[in-house]
Design a protein around this motif. Structure first.
Motif, PDB file in Angstrom:
ATOM      1  N   GLY A 105     -11.130  -3.181  -1.539  1.00 17.36           N
ATOM      2  CA  GLY A 105     -10.350  -4.063  -0.679  1.00 17.36           C
ATOM      3  C   GLY A 105     -10.401  -3.611   0.751  1.00 17.36           C
ATOM      4  O   GLY A 105     -11.036  -2.610   1.094  1.00 17.36           O
ATOM      5  N   ASP A 106      -9.718  -4.353   1.592  1.00 26.33           N
ATOM      6  CA  ASP A 106      -9.593  -3.995   3.000  1.00 26.33           C
ATOM      7  C   ASP A 106      -8.563  -4.920   3.633  1.00 26.33           C
ATOM      8  O   ASP A 106      -8.246  -5.999   3.105  1.00 26.33           O
ATOM      9  N   GLY A 143     -12.514   2.370  -2.814  1.00 22.18           N
ATOM     10  CA  GLY A 143     -12.836   2.031  -1.441  1.00 22.18           C
ATOM     11  C   GLY A 143     -11.984   2.835  -0.478  1.00 22.18           C
ATOM     12  O   GLY A 143     -11.754   4.018  -0.718  1.00 22.18           O
ATOM     13  N   PRO A 144     -11.517   2.226   0.586  1.00 23.01           N
ATOM     14  CA  PRO A 144     -11.647   0.797   0.877  1.00 23.01           C
ATOM     15  C   PRO A 144     -13.014   0.454   1.452  1.00 23.01           C
ATOM     16  O   PRO A 144     -13.781   1.347   1.830  1.00 23.01           O
ATOM     17  N   HIS A 173      -9.085   2.642  -7.641  1.00 26.14           N
ATOM     18  CA  HIS A 173      -9.327   2.518  -6.199  1.00 26.14           C
ATOM     19  C   HIS A 173     -10.565   3.319  -5.805  1.00 26.14           C
ATOM     20  O   HIS A 173     -10.585   4.548  -5.916  1.00 26.14           O
ATOM     21  N   HIS A 195       0.843  -1.188   0.000  1.00 26.99           N
ATOM     22  CA  HIS A 195       0.000   0.000   0.000  1.00 26.99           C
ATOM     23  C   HIS A 195       0.882   1.242   0.000  1.00 26.99           C
ATOM     24  O   HIS A 195       1.569   1.532   0.973  1.00 26.99           O
TER      25      HIS A 195
END
Length: 376
Positions: free
Chosen positions: A163-164, A126-127, A124, A3
């Motif tokens: 995601g997470d 999210g997350p 991207h 990340h």
């Protein structure tokens, strides 16, 4: 997936009795039980040293052999024609949907991507919250982006990258074992498809090999995406470079990292696209990294159905930290590894490509290497 901030051997000597004028003094008293006749504590220390050396050799020799194999794997020349199949993808940062990017940025991106093999944008969006929900406020400019991409880059699809962090190695995070959480993720997927995204791309980490709850989630997600004529894609962990290596690494570090090849195949059969995060490999040299990518490419090709797009990740970022050495994990080394693995395993695979991670950390050298070595 890493990340990144979107800011844009010898012989032991044993003491022997002293010899004076050629006369050896008489031996001492008999050694006590458990003590070496060569000298109690010294004898025990000798065996301890030998034990430690044996343990080190037992660990180092297999790893050294594996590294030699990777270097050999990097040798040779890729087959002709092992270039882009126009199935490539790129991960894009959150700035594309939160209002930071402008029409001028989009025009520059379009200019960058035209003439390449990029077909999918993983944006991207999210997350996810730890309960699987997704606030709509996370992607306020999604409609602008999707409309602009369709206008400037016809045929390129925009997928929501979701995601997470999973609570697999710490108490904090998303818990796939909770049925309510999986149900919420399915609802979040319906939500982003309704917003106009043409697919859902999931990156859930750290996801341990054999996780049945993940497979159940993928089955449910695929029903949703298929009903919407959209794509389901995932970012996948690397495959065991040695048999059952994830189990060994779990024992040593409590972080399995890799998936078994069989589990990778189970995931690949449930999705439309699977992108291997083939970076952060702990390799110190370009040749070893490239050999590793060649191995990963072959392992993934062996178990990915022909109907599933298999993408190998390229490191479009530059960091030096544990697990990643920027001077080793380069785009040229990765592309050469991809082409070698493809050549040796399934040179004519149509549903195959590379995925570039990530747009905001890429350099001109990265784009040039991708263009010259893969787009060709």
């Amino acid at each position: 997936m890493v990340h990144i901030e979107d800011t844009g051997g010898g012989t032991a000597e044993i003491d022997s009795p002293e010899v004076a004028d050629g006369v050896v003094p008489p031996p001492g008293p008999p050694a006590a039980d458990g003590e070496s006749s060569t000298g109690g504590r010294g004898g025990r220390a000798k065996w301890v040293r030998r034990g430690v050396l044996g343990l080190v050799l037992a660990l180092v020799v297999p790893l050294l052999g594996a590294e030699i194999a990777l270097r050999v794997n990097y040798a040779g020349e890729p087959s002709d024609g092992t270039y882009t199949r126009d199935k490539d993808a790129i991960w894009l940062g959150h700035a594309w949907v939160d209002g930071r990017k402008t029409d001028a940025d989009l025009a520059a991106l379009a200019g960058r991507l035209k003439g390449t093999g990029i077909r999918d944008l993983y944006v991207h969006s999210g997350p996810l919250e730890h309960d699987g929900t997704l606030p709509e406020s996370d992607y306020p400019k999604a409609a602008w982006l999707i409309e602009s991409v369709h206008r400037e880059l016809p045929g390129v699809r925009v997928q929501a990258w979701l995601g997470d962090k999973l609570a697999t190695e710490s108490p904090d995070g998303l818990r796939l074992q909770r049925a309510a959480t999986r149900t919420a993720i399915v609802a979040s997927t319906r939500q982003i498809l309704a917003a106009g995204f043409e697919g859902a791309h999931f990156d859930l980490e750290p996801l341990h090999s054999g996780d049945a709850n993940y497979l159940d989630l993928l089955d449910r997600l695929h029903d949703v995406t298929e009903a919407h004529h959209a794509l389901l894609s995932v970012a996948a962990h690397q495959i065991d470079p040695l048999p059952a290596f994830h189990s060994f690494w779990d024992t040593v570090t409590n972080h399995p990292k890799w998936w078994s090849q069989a589990y990778f195949g189970q995931v690949a059969r449930r999705v439309d696209q699977i992108a291997v995060m083939s970076y952060d490999t702990m390799q110190p040299l370009q040749s070893l990294y490239g050999g590793y990518v060649a191995q990963q490419t072959s392992l993934a090709l062996e178990v990915t159905p022909d109907s599933t797009d298999l993408l190998m990740g390229l490191p479009f970022y530059h960091e030096n930290r544990f697990g990643h050495r920027g001077a080793a994990e380069t785009v040229p080394a990765a592309v050469r590894g991809v082409r070698l693995g493809l050549s040796r395993t399934d040179a004519d695979r149509a549903n195959f490509g590379v995925a570039l991670y990530v747009d905001f950390a890429a350099t001109e050298a990265d784009w040039t290497a991708y263009g010259e070595d893969w787009v060709h």
